[in-house]
Design a protein around this motif. Structure first.
Motif, PDB file in Angstrom:
ATOM      1  N   TYR A 248      -2.320  10.879  -7.533  1.00  0.00           N
ATOM      2  CA  TYR A 248      -2.061  10.362  -8.879  1.00  0.00           C
ATOM      3  C   TYR A 248      -3.205  10.767  -9.816  1.00  0.00           C
TER       4      TYR A 248
ATOM      5  N   TYR B 229      -3.785  -7.701  -7.319  1.00  0.00           N
ATOM      6  CA  TYR B 229      -2.882  -6.566  -7.185  1.00  0.00           C
ATOM      7  C   TYR B 229      -2.120  -6.435  -8.494  1.00  0.00           C
ATOM      8  N   ASP B 230      -2.231  -5.289  -9.145  1.00  0.00           N
ATOM      9  CA  ASP B 230      -1.630  -5.139 -10.469  1.00  0.00           C
ATOM     10  C   ASP B 230      -1.172  -3.691 -10.655  1.00  0.00           C
ATOM     11  N   GLU B 231       0.128  -3.489 -10.431  1.00  0.00           N
ATOM     12  CA  GLU B 231       0.698  -2.134 -10.476  1.00  0.00           C
ATOM     13  C   GLU B 231       0.490  -1.482 -11.848  1.00  0.00           C
TER      14      GLU B 231
ATOM     15  N   ALA C 199      -3.035  -0.389 -12.376  1.00  0.00           N
ATOM     16  CA  ALA C 199      -3.356   0.797 -11.568  1.00  0.00           C
ATOM     17  C   ALA C 199      -2.985   2.068 -12.340  1.00  0.00           C
TER      18      ALA C 199
ATOM     19  N   TRP D 284       4.857   8.532 -11.614  1.00  0.00           N
ATOM     20  CA  TRP D 284       3.443   8.825 -11.870  1.00  0.00           C
ATOM     21  C   TRP D 284       3.301  10.146 -12.627  1.00  0.00           C
TER      22      TRP D 284
ATOM     23  N   ASN E  36      -3.745   7.783  -4.117  1.00  0.00           N
ATOM     24  CA  ASN E  36      -4.423   7.663  -5.400  1.00  0.00           C
ATOM     25  C   ASN E  36      -5.086   8.960  -5.855  1.00  0.00           C
TER      26      ASN E  36
ATOM     27  N   GLY F  77      -3.568   9.273   1.625  1.00  0.00           N
ATOM     28  CA  GLY F  77      -4.131   8.846   0.345  1.00  0.00           C
ATOM     29  C   GLY F  77      -3.172   9.266  -0.750  1.00  0.00           C
TER      30      GLY F  77
ATOM     31  N   GLY G   1      -7.646   0.095  -4.988  1.00  0.00           N
ATOM     32  CA  GLY G   1      -7.264   0.154  -3.576  1.00  0.00           C
ATOM     33  C   GLY G   1      -7.491  -1.153  -2.847  1.00  0.00           C
ATOM     34  N   ARG G   2      -7.057  -1.147  -1.597  1.00  0.00           N
ATOM     35  CA  ARG G   2      -7.295  -2.311  -0.754  1.00  0.00           C
ATOM     36  C   ARG G   2      -8.783  -2.372  -0.445  1.00  0.00           C
TER      37      ARG G   2
ATOM     38  N   SER H 128      -7.931  -5.819  -3.907  1.00  0.00           N
ATOM     39  CA  SER H 128      -8.013  -7.105  -3.228  1.00  0.00           C
ATOM     40  C   SER H 128      -8.087  -6.815  -1.745  1.00  0.00           C
TER      41      SER H 128
ATOM     42  N   ASP I  60       5.006   3.333  -1.197  1.00  0.00           N
ATOM     43  CA  ASP I  60       5.219   4.471  -2.098  1.00  0.00           C
ATOM     44  C   ASP I  60       6.017   5.552  -1.380  1.00  0.00           C
TER      45      ASP I  60
ATOM     46  N   GLY J  19       0.837  -1.209   0.000  1.00  0.00           N
ATOM     47  CA  GLY J  19       0.000   0.000   0.000  1.00  0.00           C
ATOM     48  C   GLY J  19       0.860   1.242   0.000  1.00  0.00           C
ATOM     49  N   GLY J  20       0.253   2.347   0.452  1.00  0.00           N
ATOM     50  CA  GLY J  20       0.900   3.647   0.365  1.00  0.00           C
ATOM     51  C   GLY J  20       2.211   3.749   1.137  1.00  0.00           C
TER      52      GLY J  20
ATOM     53  N   GLN K  41     -12.163   0.654   5.664  1.00  0.00           N
ATOM     54  CA  GLN K  41     -11.652   2.036   5.666  1.00  0.00           C
ATOM     55  C   GLN K  41     -11.970   2.779   4.370  1.00  0.00           C
TER      56      GLN K  41
HETATM   57  P1  ADP Z   1      -3.278   2.648   1.512  1.00  0.00           P
HETATM   58  O1  ADP Z   1      -1.874   2.926   1.923  1.00  0.00           O
HETATM   59  O2  ADP Z   1      -4.283   2.820   2.615  1.00  0.00           O
HETATM   60  O3  ADP Z   1      -3.434   1.331   0.842  1.00  0.00           O
HETATM   61  P2  ADP Z   1      -2.902   4.828  -0.400  1.00  0.00           P
HETATM   62  O4  ADP Z   1      -3.842   5.556  -1.300  1.00  0.00           O
HETATM   63  O5  ADP Z   1      -2.052   5.667   0.489  1.00  0.00           O
HETATM   64  O6  ADP Z   1      -3.710   3.754   0.430  1.00  0.00           O
HETATM   65  O7  ADP Z   1      -1.882   3.995  -1.308  1.00  0.00           O
HETATM   66  C1  ADP Z   1      -2.286   2.886  -2.025  1.00  0.00           C
HETATM   67  C2  ADP Z   1      -1.203   2.525  -3.024  1.00  0.00           C
HETATM   68  O8  ADP Z   1      -1.321   1.137  -3.325  1.00  0.00           O
HETATM   69  C3  ADP Z   1      -1.344   3.251  -4.332  1.00  0.00           C
HETATM   70  O9  ADP Z   1      -0.094   3.353  -4.968  1.00  0.00           O
HETATM   71  C4  ADP Z   1      -2.254   2.290  -5.118  1.00  0.00           C
HETATM   72  O10 ADP Z   1      -2.167   2.475  -6.503  1.00  0.00           O
HETATM   73  C5  ADP Z   1      -1.719   0.970  -4.684  1.00  0.00           C
HETATM   74  N1  ADP Z   1      -2.689  -0.126  -4.752  1.00  0.00           N
HETATM   75  C6  ADP Z   1      -3.615  -0.467  -3.826  1.00  0.00           C
HETATM   76  N2  ADP Z   1      -4.306  -1.564  -4.217  1.00  0.00           N
HETATM   77  C7  ADP Z   1      -3.802  -1.904  -5.426  1.00  0.00           C
HETATM   78  C8  ADP Z   1      -4.089  -2.957  -6.360  1.00  0.00           C
HETATM   79  N3  ADP Z   1      -5.049  -3.851  -6.125  1.00  0.00           N
HETATM   80  N4  ADP Z   1      -3.356  -3.025  -7.500  1.00  0.00           N
HETATM   81  C9  ADP Z   1      -2.382  -2.109  -7.736  1.00  0.00           C
HETATM   82  N5  ADP Z   1      -2.061  -1.092  -6.908  1.00  0.00           N
HETATM   83  C10 ADP Z   1      -2.759  -0.988  -5.767  1.00  0.00           C
END
Ligand code: ADP
Length: 483
Positions: A388, A358-360, A363, A256, A385, A383, A302-303, A332, A21, A17-18, A307
């Motif tokens: 982005y 999960y697929d970067e 996304a 990004w 996303n 947050g 997102g997850r 997921s 990043d 998750g974030g 939340q």
């Molecule tokens: P959190 O840290 O609560 O998950 P954020 O918005 O801070 O939320 O960061 C989420 C990060 O994880 C982002 O870069 C988002 O693109 C990525 N992400 C979350 N779920 C997926 C997914 N299923 N596939 C690809 N990227 C994901």
């Protein structure tokens, strides 16, 4: 300044998750500010596979680890930032998610795993690993590193400690037996130290003992001092308010940026939006939706957890699907939400696209191809996303909370007139409020001139890391060991 930056995740080595990043981008930004910053991470299988060339630089004997722990050194891929990997195979050499097994439940030995990680960080921080490098500051992130400020408080001299809360809802709670097994000082089993309502709390190690505390947006820094958002820790955080700062996360525009993102079907920018249509078409095709340039395409990535307010989206889905729009969702998480989304997708195949997983790459393509991004979070520390989305001209629809409130300007008649609108903001965490906000967005979508202006304003927003990294550096400079 010498900074040891400790985290359980850092993109592109490991990400759930974030947190990843941020911990991939902030050390890089500090490095660009000419600081001697070094990252320390657990040597998960995925990390070892992606880290490139590594060399063993130390072997540590640690309380809680039966075998010696190796410290491997490499660099964060794509940068020259040094990375130390804590290689304790019995803790980290296992497949999949860093925190949970294949069935989705937490690894049963998480307390021991992250205690070993923390003890290794302390050895590096005190220059006892033979690296001849003594950091001035240790910056810890989230509960997995929470024992570090506590353990360092027992040392003298020691570096000053900074602890950042990326999400207060994840606290690293374990039972009394685990506390005993970790051989921590018994006096720490106290509400003034690590005990939290009968459990051992890793995050309290950071919140109680760190010299400075931060969280990832100014609004969340206020919110977590209230009972609604404080997860039971609002009292402690109020006590420590003078040491708590909210520093907004940045977005890593090296990764990004729609003008250069290698994962996109076509590039675009504020000056030339044409490529966005090509991405939209590609995305519609990818999800098996009719390719219609004029149909507003909503998205979520997102997850799938409470939340994020996904249940609110599910609640309004029947009404949403009667409106002239399409929706794609990637995520997921909780099985109940995953199943509900799959079922809904089967019901509305030509309007709703769902990918569970999960697929970067996907996304990035979603950010580029969609018109609007849904983030109806109940709470949102920062947050990423929505940041982005702004850069990709995909107007965010967000709830007024945490970092969402700090980064999106609601499209009102006044902000539209002033040319400052960048998205849509609603207050109550209810299906009705979300739907009303979506209707406002749909209303603007058909006013093409006003819409395009908002898109361009969104794309012009600058949430790059440089400013935030400078704020962290100012904080490091102002922080001294207090015990
Ligand atoms: P959190 O840290 O609560 O998950 P954020 O918005 O801070 O939320 O960061 C989420 C990060 O994880 C982002 O870069 C988002 O693109 C990525 N992400 C979350 N779920 C997926 C997914 N299923 N596939 C690809 N990227 C994901």
């Amino acid at each position: 300044m010498k900074i040891l930056f400790a985290s359980s995740e850092a993109h592109p080595l490991i990400k759930t998750g974030g947190l990843a990043d941020v911990c991939g981008a902030l050390p890089k930004a500090l490095h660009d500010l000419k600081q001697d910053v070094r990252l320390v991470l657990p040597a998960y299988q995925d990390v070892l596979a992606r880290a490139g060339q590594l060399s063993e630089v130390a072997r540590l004997t640690l309380t809680g680890s039966v075998e010696p722990v190796r410290v491997l050194e490499g660099t964060l891929p794509g940068t020259t930032v040094p990375v130390y990997l804590i290689d304790a195979p019995q803790c980290f050499d296992r497949p999949g998610n860093p925190y949970s097994g294949p069935d989705g439940s937490d690894w049963p030995d998480n307390a021991q795993r992250f205690a070993v990680f923390c003890r290794a960080i302390v050895e590096l921080a005190q220059d006892r690993a033979g690296l001849h490098w003594r950091p001035d500051r240790v910056h810890c992130n989230d509960w997995q590193t929470g024992l570090v400020p506590a353990l360092l408080s027992l040392e003298s001299p020691r570096p000053a400690t900074i602890f950042t809360v990326h999400n207060l809802a994840y606290q690293g709670l374990f039972d009394w037996a685990r506390f005993q097994a970790l051989k921590l000082p018994y006096t720490w089993w106290s509400m003034h130290a690590l005990e939290f309502h009968g459990s051992l709390s890793f995050i309290k190690g950071g919140l109680v003992f760190a010299d400075a505390l931060t969280t990832v947006s100014p609004t969340y820094a206020e919110e977590i001092r209230t009972p609604d958002f404080g997860c039971g820790l609002d009292g402690l955080l109020t006590q420590r308010a003078a040491q708590l700062a909210g520093i907004l996360n940045g977005a890593d525009y090296a990764l990004w940026d729609p003008a250069s993102d290698p994962l996109l079907d076509a590039h675009f920018s504020r000056r030339s939006l044409k490529g966005k249509d090509a991405n939209k078409q590609a995305l519609q095709r990818l999800f098996g939706l009719p390719t219609d340039a004029r149909r507003p395409l909503f998205a979520h990535v997102g997850r799938l957890v409470e939340q994020k307010g996904i249940d609110l989206v599910l609640d309004i889905l029947p009404e949403l699907m009667q409106r002239p729009l399409q929706l794609v969702m990637l995520g997921s998480g909780h099985a109940v939400l995953e199943t509900a989304l799959r079922t809904a997708q089967a019901r509305y195949p030509d309007r709703l696209g769902v990918r569970i997983g999960y697929d970067e790459g996907l996304a990035h393509r979603i950010e580029a191809g969609a018109d609007l991004f849904l983030m109806p979070s109940r709470f949102e520390p920062c947050g990423l996303n929505q940041l982005y989305s702004l850069r990709y001209g995909t107007l965010p629809i967000v709830r007024h909370t945490g970092g969402l409130a700090d980064t999106v300007v609601d499209a009102t008649p006044a902000s539209l007139d002033a040319g400052t609108a960048t998205g849509f903001v609603f207050d109550a965490a209810t299906p009705e409020a979300l739907l009303a906000c979506i209707d406002r967005a749909l209303h603007l979508y058909i006013q093409r001139t006003a819409w395009t202006r908002a898109v361009k304003t969104a794309m012009a927003q600058d949430f790059s890391w440089t400013r935030s990294a400078q704020r962290y550096l100012d904080l490091y400079r102002a922080t001294r060991p207090t015990t």
